[in-house]
Scaffold this active site. Sequence first.
Site, PDB file in Angstrom:
ATOM      1  N   HIS A   1       1.544   5.257  -2.214  1.00  0.00           N
ATOM      2  CA  HIS A   1       0.977   6.199  -3.258  1.00  0.00           C
ATOM      3  C   HIS A   1       2.346   6.823  -3.853  1.00  0.00           C
ATOM      4  CE1 HIS A   1      -3.060   6.295  -1.811  1.00  0.00           C
ATOM      5  NE2 HIS A   1      -2.590   5.908  -0.688  1.00  0.00           N
TER       6      HIS A   1
ATOM      7  N   HIS B   1       3.328  13.974   0.636  1.00  0.00           N
ATOM      8  CA  HIS B   1       2.662  15.376   0.392  1.00  0.00           C
ATOM      9  C   HIS B   1       4.067  16.467   0.246  1.00  0.00           C
ATOM     10  CE1 HIS B   1      -1.492  14.124   0.174  1.00  0.00           C
ATOM     11  NE2 HIS B   1      -1.356  13.602   1.369  1.00  0.00           N
TER      12      HIS B   1
ATOM     13  N   ASP C   1      -8.414   3.329  -3.232  1.00  0.00           N
ATOM     14  CA  ASP C   1      -8.043   3.726  -2.248  1.00  0.00           C
ATOM     15  C   ASP C   1      -7.781   5.270  -2.116  1.00  0.00           C
ATOM     16  OD1 ASP C   1      -6.767   3.283   0.692  1.00  0.00           O
ATOM     17  OD2 ASP C   1      -5.151   4.270  -0.477  1.00  0.00           O
TER      18      ASP C   1
ATOM     19  N   HIS D   1      -5.607  -0.729   5.871  1.00  0.00           N
ATOM     20  CA  HIS D   1      -5.257   0.196   7.016  1.00  0.00           C
ATOM     21  C   HIS D   1      -6.503  -0.039   8.004  1.00  0.00           C
ATOM     22  CE1 HIS D   1      -7.740   2.691   4.645  1.00  0.00           C
ATOM     23  NE2 HIS D   1      -6.521   3.378   3.863  1.00  0.00           N
TER      24      HIS D   1
ATOM     25  N   HIS E   1       0.716  -1.143  -0.104  1.00  0.00           N
ATOM     26  CA  HIS E   1       0.264  -0.027   0.034  1.00  0.00           C
ATOM     27  C   HIS E   1       0.839   1.239  -0.138  1.00  0.00           C
ATOM     28  CE1 HIS E   1      -4.054   1.842   1.486  1.00  0.00           C
ATOM     29  NE2 HIS E   1      -3.151   2.827   1.020  1.00  0.00           N
TER      30      HIS E   1
ATOM     31  N   ASP F   1       1.137   2.523   3.782  1.00  0.00           N
ATOM     32  CA  ASP F   1       0.306   3.853   3.351  1.00  0.00           C
ATOM     33  C   ASP F   1       1.020   4.975   3.098  1.00  0.00           C
ATOM     34  OD1 ASP F   1      -2.062   5.100   2.542  1.00  0.00           O
ATOM     35  OD2 ASP F   1      -2.995   5.203   4.240  1.00  0.00           O
TER      36      ASP F   1
END
Length: 431
Positions: free
Chosen positions: A65, A312, A155, A235, A63, A308
Amino acid sequence: MAERPVILRGARVVDPVAGLDAVRDLRLVEGRIAAVGEGIREPGDRVVDVAGLVAAPGFCDMHVHFREPGLEYKETVASGAAAAVAGGFTAVACMANTDPVNDSPSVTAHIRQLAKQAGLARVHPIAATTQGMKGERISEFGALKEAGAVAVSDDGLPVGDPAVMRRALEYSRLHDLPVIEHCETLELTGEGAMREGAYAAQIGLPGIPAASEFIAVERNIALAEITGARLHIAHLSTARSAAAVRRAKAAGIRVTAEVTPHHLILTDEAVGDYDTAAKMKPPLAAEADREALLTAIADGTADAIATDHAPHHEDEKKLCFQSAPFGIVGLETAVPLVLERLVASGIIPLAQAVRLLSTGPRRILGLPGGDLRPGSPADITLLDLEATSTINPASFRSRGRSTPFAGLSLRGQVVATWVGGREVYSQSANR
Ligand SMILES: [Zn+2]
């Protein structure tokens, strides 16, 4: 030209699949484990002394990003893959909430191409469950799988409409893809920024109730039961969600689940003085939830530890707590946290940590490896259980820097990462 075979000499080999925890040599030939044994001698092989280190089957973070295409200022496939191998992960599965969304075979193929160019971790795209992640029409699972998608997930957002979720689960069965669901009830989340409870009330932030998660978990488990499809819950963060997964497994429903290191280690009080490095979804929960999650990773209710990893830009995380985006990085902090806070502290044995970080996620995604038996990919994570290091976001390979664990000194670290018989990260080369 074929690469010269390698012998990793004298590591403590921890392979939960083979039931092995002993000092052994590993011989790597043409990207695979060729032999596991004592005192392997092969004239002409390159010998690498790894005595004193643990050799585990390469870790897999199911998981993450990676933000590419479209949001490269947060992370690229290359920067994410560099963070992965520096954190001991030989493989990752990346979520579909890019721009454009990964709901088409061309985006899936593009991500795989970028990963191939980076030549670091294996990057397995997860395609969107619904077109544009709008929660309305399901995407083309068959074509996406053919292009290399290993699962489907919206997700970042839940699939709100139960009829759409039911159809996605039915369709996923035909293509033998797991549906990974971010279980959240947006109407219950509302404007919430952290977990509802005494601490949120004390500092005056709007809360996200635990029910936002567990109502969705219970609904989706019911839909998995009706359809017979494979549901993976992302999660897990509340005691009641963990109990629901445990009951579902006992009833023979095909459900699996993951837990993040931050939900295993921190509670809502980590928000402290409005620290946006403790703002993520699902939010950090109560101590009773944390304890239930520790039980879930120890008793097999949870199948995987996943980070996860949600980078940013620093400027975004500098906004006030209410305005800052949800999400923290995890690839370069997870393994030392697991080694000190979960293994050295006696919550789970090392073999169970390896199962959760390597074998479990690969079984869910249908990937080879997760063990060190002859014939398996030569994907290996080398660990030093005694060495101490301090978490320093300035040194991260990730473009994201936001972590609630900055400055923490932890015992146990990643020394090197091998993918396909090739060393792709070495701590000594990066000092
Ligand atoms: Zn999520």
